[in-house]
Design an enzyme around this catalytic site. Sequence first.
Site, PDB file in Angstrom:
ATOM      1  N   PRO A 150       0.779  -1.244   0.000  1.00 63.18           N
ATOM      2  CA  PRO A 150       0.000   0.000   0.000  1.00 63.18           C
ATOM      3  C   PRO A 150       0.815   1.302   0.000  1.00 63.18           C
ATOM      4  O   PRO A 150       0.230   2.374  -0.112  1.00 63.18           O
ATOM      5  CB  PRO A 150      -0.835  -0.109   1.275  1.00 63.18           C
ATOM      6  CG  PRO A 150      -0.103  -1.064   2.141  1.00 63.18           C
ATOM      7  CD  PRO A 150       0.624  -2.004   1.241  1.00 63.18           C
ATOM      8  N   LYS A 167      -1.545   2.653  -4.630  1.00 63.23           N
ATOM      9  CA  LYS A 167      -1.825   2.421  -6.046  1.00 63.23           C
ATOM     10  C   LYS A 167      -2.916   1.375  -6.304  1.00 63.23           C
ATOM     11  O   LYS A 167      -3.383   1.238  -7.439  1.00 63.23           O
ATOM     12  CB  LYS A 167      -0.535   1.989  -6.776  1.00 63.23           C
ATOM     13  CG  LYS A 167       0.477   3.107  -6.924  1.00 63.23           C
ATOM     14  CD  LYS A 167      -0.042   4.184  -7.847  1.00 63.23           C
ATOM     15  CE  LYS A 167       0.780   5.441  -7.835  1.00 63.23           C
ATOM     16  NZ  LYS A 167      -0.002   6.672  -7.885  1.00 63.23           N
ATOM     17  N   TYR A 184       3.457   9.333  -8.155  1.00 64.90           N
ATOM     18  CA  TYR A 184       2.463   9.409  -7.079  1.00 64.90           C
ATOM     19  C   TYR A 184       1.137   9.951  -7.620  1.00 64.90           C
ATOM     20  O   TYR A 184       0.058   9.429  -7.303  1.00 64.90           O
ATOM     21  CB  TYR A 184       2.975  10.300  -5.935  1.00 64.90           C
ATOM     22  CG  TYR A 184       2.220  10.099  -4.643  1.00 64.90           C
ATOM     23  CD1 TYR A 184       2.749   9.315  -3.621  1.00 64.90           C
ATOM     24  CD2 TYR A 184       0.966  10.676  -4.438  1.00 64.90           C
ATOM     25  CE1 TYR A 184       2.063   9.108  -2.437  1.00 64.90           C
ATOM     26  CE2 TYR A 184       0.265  10.478  -3.260  1.00 64.90           C
ATOM     27  CZ  TYR A 184       0.818   9.699  -2.261  1.00 64.90           C
ATOM     28  OH  TYR A 184       0.127   9.497  -1.097  1.00 64.90           O
TER      29      TYR A 184
END
Length: 393
Positions: free
Chosen positions: A296, A300, A388
């Site tokens: 985690p 994603k 990100y």
Amino acid sequence: MSVTHTQVGIVGSGPAGLLLAQLLDKAGVSSIILERKDRAYVEGRIRAGVLEQGTVDLLNEAGVGERCAREGMVHKGCYISIEDERFEINFEELTGGKHVVVYGQTEVTKDLINARLASGGDLRFDCDNVAIHDIETDKPRLTYQKDGAAHEVQCDFIAGCDGFHGIARQTIPADLLKIYERVYPFGWLGILAEAPPVADELIYARHTRGFALYSMRSTKVVRHYIQCLPDTDPDDWSDDRIWDELRLRLPQADQDKLVTGRVFEKSVTPMRSFVCEKMRHGRLFLAGDAAHIVPPTGAKGLNLAASDIYYLRNAIVSYYKTKSQDGLDTYSDKALARIWKAQRFSWWMTSMLHNFSTSDDFDARVRGAELAYILSSRAGQTSLAENYVGLPF
Ligand code: APR
Ligand code: PHB
């Protein structure tokens, strides 16, 4: 036995299956979702909460973005701390204006279920013994039992959106699949609590005591995580012990900003990277956690499920419009190209930020140097930010 026909049979009503159903509906393609659990269970599952813009765009396209637009929190960056130092990664500045939205996956699931039921869509909970048949023919079928009665759904295509522990992946002959897997020697102990966030953005904290993440769901509810052993029993962690540990893993200057509150959810998530190649066999298409799992760190999981569904929706809709198989034939490769990039990013974030009890001193130093380099280099930070906020679909 009752028999129904639909264009796309969907196994699983997680975000992947529900999103696919809504997007197909918008394109005039019919579907039926079969879910093993009940609605309360599906809506109660707590997962991550960071949405890429591409995911938000898809939710809007599916007609379910309204509450997310209202309640979701735009995050223009995040913080990374190493022991007592905190650094800011400014996504907007580094990526030309891109950001993420913090909005719980639980809420995404509720919005999708509400929309499905409001539009009269077919969503069947409590389906026992769902089985997939005849995927190598052009008339695949789903069978299941509900309330003691047997049912069959005849379809043109089947979408296996039944998560990591589902049956869809197992329906494909094992010798046609290649599995890539890495299990990490730690997990995350996660809590939801009634407390204000520690900072205006998420804090990813690397610390000699282990990694911690300070996240949020609103201005009044936080989601925090502590790196722990994978077999940790959450009941061994009292609320006081959790808050103490969370405080210790923050930079000293931030420790007073950690406000404690009632913990109302507590669980341990194991950490795994997993990819199943290919994601299609005959008329069965895998999407989301049924085909891949990421650790985690970087959030994603849901975003990858969304990009799979984007490619799958395009392929199916294009088939019905043009009768061309091209989109169906390239689905697996297109989805996997993006999945592997997100796998790399999740693995990289996980390696830089955690303590690996199994690694030697050299590995630990290199991982520390990797993070120090990223934080000292605009190019390094740009790479982190670009991944990100989400690579293009
Ligand atoms: N028959 C019917 N339904 C099933 C079966 C089965 N045999 N097995 C599993 N399911 C259901 C589960 O109960 C669950 O509701 O399939 C659904 C799968 O949902 P998720 O696990 O949420 O998977 P997915 O929709 O791919 O969502 C991906 O969830 O796990 C996170 O990190 C992941 O955020 C990502 C997202
Ligand atoms: C969360 O809020 O649950 C969350 C946020 C960021 C992550 C993982 C989980 O990287």
